[in-house]
Scaffold this motif. Structure first.
Motif: not given
Length: 319
Positions: A240-245, A247-258
C-alpha cells in the motif's frame, strides 16, 4: 574506482572509513551499473553510516563514472580461486551469483563488523537500521521466499522448492566464527556448481543456502513482511502507498526486490507506483548507456539459459 572516480587496481583495498563498521556490498556486470547506482543511492538515503561497495564483473572499472554512489573494484580483487578458469566456467548471471560469497567475505576480511549483501535489483524504501540491529541477535540473516503456508497452492510451493527456500538476493552477516564458516563452505559449493539447472536441483547460489540453518550456528530466519518483497511473495504481502513511502501488510516496506519486473505489467496501484518510480530511477541512472556495455569475459555454452528464463517467467507472471 572509488566514489570520487579514482581507479582502484585489482588486489588493492581502500580502508574502511574510521567511523564505519557496516558495509553494504553488491555484484554486477557493467550492463547493470544503472541498477547498482539505483540500489546504492537508496542505501545512501536509508543507511548513510554504511560504506558502499560494488564488485564489478569486468577486467577493470573504467565503465564507472566519477561520483558513483559506491566504491567499485574489479572482480579480480575478490580473491576467486584460479581466476581465469573461474570466469570461463559461468555465464554472466551465474558468475555474479558465484562471486557474492567472495564479495561478502572480503568485506569481513577488511574489518567491517557487519556486512549486508543486496542484489543490484533491490531498492531500499525505509531505514535499513532494523537489518543492522538484527545482526546484534544473529550472525547470519536469511529471508524466505515465502512466509505463509499454502494449503491448496502446491504449484507456488513447488516453484519455491526449485529456486530455494531462501532468497539469496539478500544476506547479512556479522564478524563471527559462524559467518566465516558459512562463507568458506558456500565458496566451496559455488566454485564449480553455481549454475541454473533446475533438472539437477540447482538454482545458482540459492539451493545451497537451504542447508544453512541446519548446518551452521547463529542463523536467524527473518519473516518480516517488509523485507525482500518480490514477485514470488506478492500474493502474501499487501502493498500500500503510505504518506511517507510504502507498507507491506501494514508494516514499513524496508526493501523491494525487482527481479522479473521488466517481464510483466504490475496489477495493483502500489505496484504500479513502485514500478514507475523504479523505471524512472533506472533511466536517471543511465540505463540506456549501461545496457549496451560489454561483459568482457568469454561466455560458456548458453544451453542452460532457456531453463533460467522459464523459471524467471514463473516469477514474472505474479506481477
Amino acid at each position: 574506482m572509488n566514489a570520487q572516480g579514482i581507479a582502484v587496481p585489482a588486489g588493492v583495498d581502500v580502508a574502511p572509513r574510521a567511523a564505519a563498521s557496516i558495509a553494504v556490498v553488491s555484484v554486477a556486470t557493467p550492463s547493470h551499473l544503472h541498477r547498482a547506482r539505483s540500489l546504492f543511492a537508496s542505501v545512501a538515503r536509508h543507511l548513510p553510516a554504511a560504506d558502499r561497495h560494488l564488485v564489478l564483473v569486468a577486467r577493470d572499472t573504467r565503465d564507472c563514472a566519477a561520483g558513483e554512489p559506491f566504491t567499485a573494484t574489479p572482480l579480480a580483487a575478490s580473491g576467486l580461486p584460479d581466476f581465469e578458469a573461474f570466469v570461463r566456467r559461468y555465464r554472466a548471471s551465474e558468475l555474479c551469483f558465484a562471486a557474492k560469497a567472495w564479495a561478502i567475505a572480503r568485506m569481513l576480511r577488511r574489518g567491517y563488523a557487519r556486512v549486508v549483501y543486496f542484489d543490484t535489483d533491490v531498492v531500499a524504501y525505509s531505514t535499513l537500521a532494523p537489518v543492522v540491529d538484527a545482526l546484534d541477535r544473529a550472525a547470519i540473516l536469511l529471508t524466505p521466499h515465502r512466509i505463509e503456508a499454502r494449503e491448496r497452492d502446491t504449484r507456488s510451493e513447488l516453484v519455491v522448492l526449485q529456486a530455494g527456500v531462501y532468497n539469496a538476493g539478500f544476506i547479512a552477516v556479522r564478524q563471527s566464527a559462524a559467518a566465516t564458516a558459512f562463507l568458506e563452505w558456500w565458496q566451496r559449493k559455488l566454485e564449480h556448481d553455481c549454475v541454473v539447472d533446475i533438472e539437477r536441483g540447482l538454482c545458482g547460489d540459492q539451493r545451497f543456502v537451504d542447508l544453512v540453518p541446519a548446518q551452521f550456528d547463529d542463523v536467524a530466519i527473518v519473516r518480516e513482511p517488509g523485507w525482500n518483497v518480490g514477485a514470488w511473495n506478492l500474493d502474501e504481502r499487501a502493498l500500500a502507498i503510505a504518506a511517507d513511502g510504502y507498507t507491506a501488510n501494514g508494516r514499513p516496506l524496508v526493501f523491494f526486490h525487482f527481479s522479473g519486473h521488466e517481464h510483466a505489467a504490475p496489477v495493483t496501484p502500489a505496484l504500479r507506483a513502485l514500478s514507475a518510480d523504479y523505471a524512472a530511477g533506472l533511466a536517471r541512472c543511465g540505463q540506456a548507456h549501461c545496457a549496451a556495455l560489454g561483459y568482457g569475459f568469454v561466455q560458456p555454452h548458453e544451453g542452460l539459459a532457456r531453463g533460467a528464463l522459464r523459471f524467471a517467467g514463473a516469477h514474472a507472471r505474479r506481477w
